[in-house]
Enzyme design. Structure first.
Site, PDB file in Angstrom:
ATOM      1  N   LYS A 120      78.107  37.306  58.736  1.00  0.00           N
ATOM      2  CA  LYS A 120      78.444  35.741  58.792  1.00  0.00           C
ATOM      3  C   LYS A 120      77.754  34.773  59.648  1.00  0.00           C
ATOM      4  O   LYS A 120      77.687  33.692  59.702  1.00  0.00           O
ATOM      5  CB  LYS A 120      79.980  35.462  59.165  1.00  0.00           C
ATOM      6  CG  LYS A 120      80.833  36.167  57.902  1.00  0.00           C
ATOM      7  CD  LYS A 120      82.223  36.227  57.720  1.00  0.00           C
ATOM      8  CE  LYS A 120      82.876  36.836  56.480  1.00  0.00           C
ATOM      9  NZ  LYS A 120      82.923  38.336  56.229  1.00  0.00           N
TER      10      LYS A 120
HETATM   11  C1  LIG Z   1      83.042  38.847  55.127  1.00  0.00           C
HETATM   12  C2  LIG Z   1      82.550  40.154  55.053  1.00  0.00           C
HETATM   13  C3  LIG Z   1      82.275  40.883  53.927  1.00  0.00           C
HETATM   14  C4  LIG Z   1      82.436  40.264  52.373  1.00  0.00           C
HETATM   15  O1  LIG Z   1      81.585  39.266  52.199  1.00  0.00           O
HETATM   16  P1  LIG Z   1      82.134  37.924  50.836  1.00  0.00           P
HETATM   17  O2  LIG Z   1      81.109  37.074  51.206  1.00  0.00           O
HETATM   18  O3  LIG Z   1      83.461  37.542  51.295  1.00  0.00           O
HETATM   19  O4  LIG Z   1      82.120  38.753  49.751  1.00  0.00           O
HETATM   20  C5  LIG Z   1      81.807  42.331  54.032  1.00  0.00           C
HETATM   21  N1  LIG Z   1      81.466  42.698  55.052  1.00  0.00           N
HETATM   22  C6  LIG Z   1      81.485  42.315  56.395  1.00  0.00           C
HETATM   23  C7  LIG Z   1      81.531  43.201  57.400  1.00  0.00           C
HETATM   24  C8  LIG Z   1      82.192  40.701  56.174  1.00  0.00           C
HETATM   25  O5  LIG Z   1      82.285  40.253  57.613  1.00  0.00           O
END
Ligand SMILES: *Cc1c(COP(=O)(O)O)cnc(C)c1O
Length: 491
Positions: free
Chosen positions: A122
C-alpha cells in the site's frame, strides 16, 4: 484525461471531472467509483522504450496521461521522485526469480512490493497520493481531514504518507485489540501533531460504520473537508498500474506476455493489472488468489457474487466481505452502462446476490483464474517456499504463490507473484510455518520500544464526531499562533 463514475447516468449526466477532483473526492457522489473515460493506449514501441529505465521514469511515463497537466511535468516528476526515495531499494519493486527459469519453463517470479516505510504494497500508492494531495491542497490554500478505518495495513501506510503535513489531518480508527502488535505500533508510534489514532471498542466493521457516519453527516463532512484515501481512490489504482509495466518489462515485454498472481482483498491491486492490460501491456492472464473469504473465486466459478460472513484468517488484509473495487470490472461487464450497473448494485444491496450472464462470464474467465487457500494451506505454502527456494513469504504472498502454481496455463509464460507484505509484518504465522521468527528490517527494528499514542473511544458516532470537532478546533487555535501551521497559498 477526464473521469466518470461507474454509476454515471443514474443522476442525469454530470460533467466529467478532472484528475484532481477525482483524487480529492475519492468516492463519486452517486455512490459509484471513478474511472477514466477511456484508457490511454501504449503501442509496442512506447512500451519497449520504457525498458531499462529507472522506476521513477517508468512511473512518470505510465501515469502522465492520467494526470494531464494537473501538476506540470517538473512538479509531477519531483513528487514521484520524493515518494519512491522513501523505499529502501533504488529498484523500488525488485523482481526476483524463484529458482532458475529453463528453456521450457519460464518459472515463477516474485515482485517485492514491500520495500516502503510500512512494509506492505500500500506504500507504493499512498506515498505518492499523500504528496499529490498535499501539493494540491497547498496550491488551493486548503486543508483536508482524512477519516478512515483500518484492519491493519491501510492505516499505517496512510498515516506514514501524510505525517507532519500542514494541509492534512488524519483520524484513523482501528478495532482495539484486533490488529496485530506490529500493525498497531506502526500507527500509534507516529507522534506527529496531525496524526490522530483512535482505538475503537468494537470490530473492524464498527470502525467502518463510524467512518461512514462522519461522511454521511454532510454538515460535518463539509466543515472538515473530509476526504478518503481508501483503495477506491482512483489515484491509488493509477500508481499501482506502474509496477505491472515495470515487472513485465523485466521479463521481455512487450514481445513476450507474462501472467500475474495477486493476493486479493478489495480487488484494487489486481484491477490495476487489468488496467495495465487495457492500456496495451501484453498479459496472458491474472490469477486472483483469496483466503477463506472467497467471494471472488465463487464469482469466477459461478458467475454470481453472493454475500457471506467474514471469517478471520492468517491473512487479515484479505478478510473482506465485498471487494469494493470489483465494481470497476463489473462496469465493463455491463457494457460500461452506469445506469444498468447502478440498478444491479442496488439489487445486490437488497438481495445479497449479483449474477452476470454467460457471455460476460466467459469473457472474464478468459482473463482471470481464481483460487482460494485456507489457513493450514497458507502455513504449508510458507513452509514450501522456504524449503524449495529459501524464500520467506508473508501469509498473503504465500496464498498468491500457492494459487499461482495451480493456474499456470503455459509454462513458457513467466508467472509473476505479487509479494504484498514483508514477512516481519506477520511474524507469528511465519514462525509457526518455518520455526523461525523473521526480524524487523533495520529501519524499524526499534518499533517495539517506541512510545505509543492513541485515543480510546466507544463504538459511538457522536463521540467520534465530538472528538474530531474538539481536536480540530484546538489545532486551528494553535495554527493561528504558529506560522508553521498556516496554509501556504502559492501564486
Ligand atoms: C491490502 C492488502 C491486500 C489486498 O489488496 P487489494 O488491493 O485490497 O486486493 C493483500 N495483501 C496485503 C499484504 C495487503 O495489505
Amino acid at each position: 484525461m477526464r473521469y466518470i463514475s461507474t454509476r454515471h447516468g443514474l443522476q442525469g449526466n454530470p460533467a466529467p471531472l478532472s484528475f484532481q477532483d477525482v483524487m480529492l473526492a475519492g468516492l463519486a457522489r452517486d455512490g459509484g467509483l471513478y474511472l477514466p473515460e477511456s484508457w490511454p493506449q501504449f503501442s509496442k514501441a512506447e512500451i519497449a522504450a520504457l525498458r531499462d529505465k529507472p522506476y521513477a521514469e517508468v512511473a512518470f511515463r505510465v501515469m502522465e496521461p492520467f494526470v494531464g497537466d494537473s501538476f506540470g511535468e517538473p512538479t509531477f516528476r519531483r513528487l514521484i521522485g520524493e515518494a519512491y526515495a522513501t523505499f529502501d531499494t533504488p529498484d523500488v519493486a525488485p523482481l526476483r526469480p524463484l529458482g532458475r527459469p529453463t528453456r521450457t519453463d519460464a518459472g515463477l517470479h516474485l515482485l517485492e512490493l514491500f520495500h516502503g516505510p510500512t512494509l506492505a504494497f500500500k506504500d507504493v500508492a499512498l506515498q505518492l497520493l499523500g504528496r499529490l494531495l498535499d501539493h494540491t491542497l497547498q496550491n488551493h490554500g486548503q486543508h483536508a481531514t482524512i477519516v478512515g478505518a483500518t484492519s491493519g495495513d491501510t492505516g499505517s501506510a496512510a498515516i506514514e504518507a501524510v505525517r507532519d503535513r500542514r494541509t492534512i489531518d488524519i483520524f484513523m480508527l482501528h478495532p482495539r485489540g484486533r490488529v496485530s502488535e506490529v500493525q498497531r505500533r506502526q500507527m500509534t508510534t507516529v507522534l506527529a501533531p496531525n496524526v490522530h489514532n483512535i482505538a475503537v471498542q468494537g470490530t473492524f466493521d464498527d470502525c467502518q460504520d463510524l467512518a461512514k457516519a462522519c461522511f454521511n453527516d454532510l454538515a460535518f463532512r463539509d466543515r472538515h473537508a473530509l476526504t478518503a484515501v481508501n483503495s477506491i481512490n482512483f489515484a491509488r489504482v493509477m500508481a499501482q498500474i506502474v509496477y505491472y509495466f515495470w515487472a513485465a518489462l523485466k521479463l521481455g515485454a512487450p514481445e513476450r506476455p507474462v501472467a500475474f498472481a495477486v493476493p486479493t482483498g478489495n480487488f484494487g491491486n489486481v484491477y490495476a493489472g487489468y488496467a495495465a492490460r487495457q492500456m496495451g501491456l501484453p498479459v496472458s492472464h491474472f490469477v486472483v488468489a483469496a483466503n477463506a473469504n472467497d467471494i471472488l473465486p465463487r464469482f469466477f466459478e459461478q458467475g454470481a457474487m453472493t454475500l457471506a460472513g467474514v471469517v478471520p484468517t492468517l491473512s487479515p488484509s484479505m478478510d473482506i466481505q465485498i471487494s469494493s473495487n470489483f465494481e470497476r470490472l463489473l462496469f465493463d461487464l455491463y457494457g460500461r452502462d452506469g445506469k444498468v450497473l447502478a440498478e444491479a448494485m442496488a439489487a445486490f444491496r437488497r438481495t445479497g446476490t449479483l449474477a452476470v450472464g454467460a457471455n460476460a462470464l466467459g469473457g472474464v474467465r478468459a482473463l482471470f483464474d481464481a483460487g482460494r487457500l485456507d489457513d493450514p494451506g497458507t502455513l504449508q505454502a510458507i513452509a514450501d517456499a522456504s524449503r524449495r527456494f529459501g524464500e520467506t513469504l508473508d501469509p498473503h504472498t504465500a496464498i498468491g504463490y500457492a494459487v499461482a502454481q495451480q493456474h499456470r496455463r503455459d509454462p513458457k509464460v513467466p508467472m509473476i507473484v505479487l509479494a504484498t507484505a514483508h514477512p516481519a509484518k506477520f511474524p507469528d504465522a511465519v514462525q509457526k510455518a518455518t520455526g523461525v521468527r523473521p526480524p524487523l528490517p533495520s529501519r524499524i527494528d526499534d518499533l517495539m520500544d517506541r512510545t505509543e499514542r492513541a485515543d480510546r473511544l466507544p463504538n459511538d458516532a457522536e463521540a467520534l464526531k465530538a472528538l474530531i470537532d474538539e481536536r480540530m478546533s484546538a489545532r486551528e487555535q494553535k495554527g493561528r499562533t504558529s506560522r508553521a501551521a498556516r496554509p501556504k497559498v502559492r501564486t
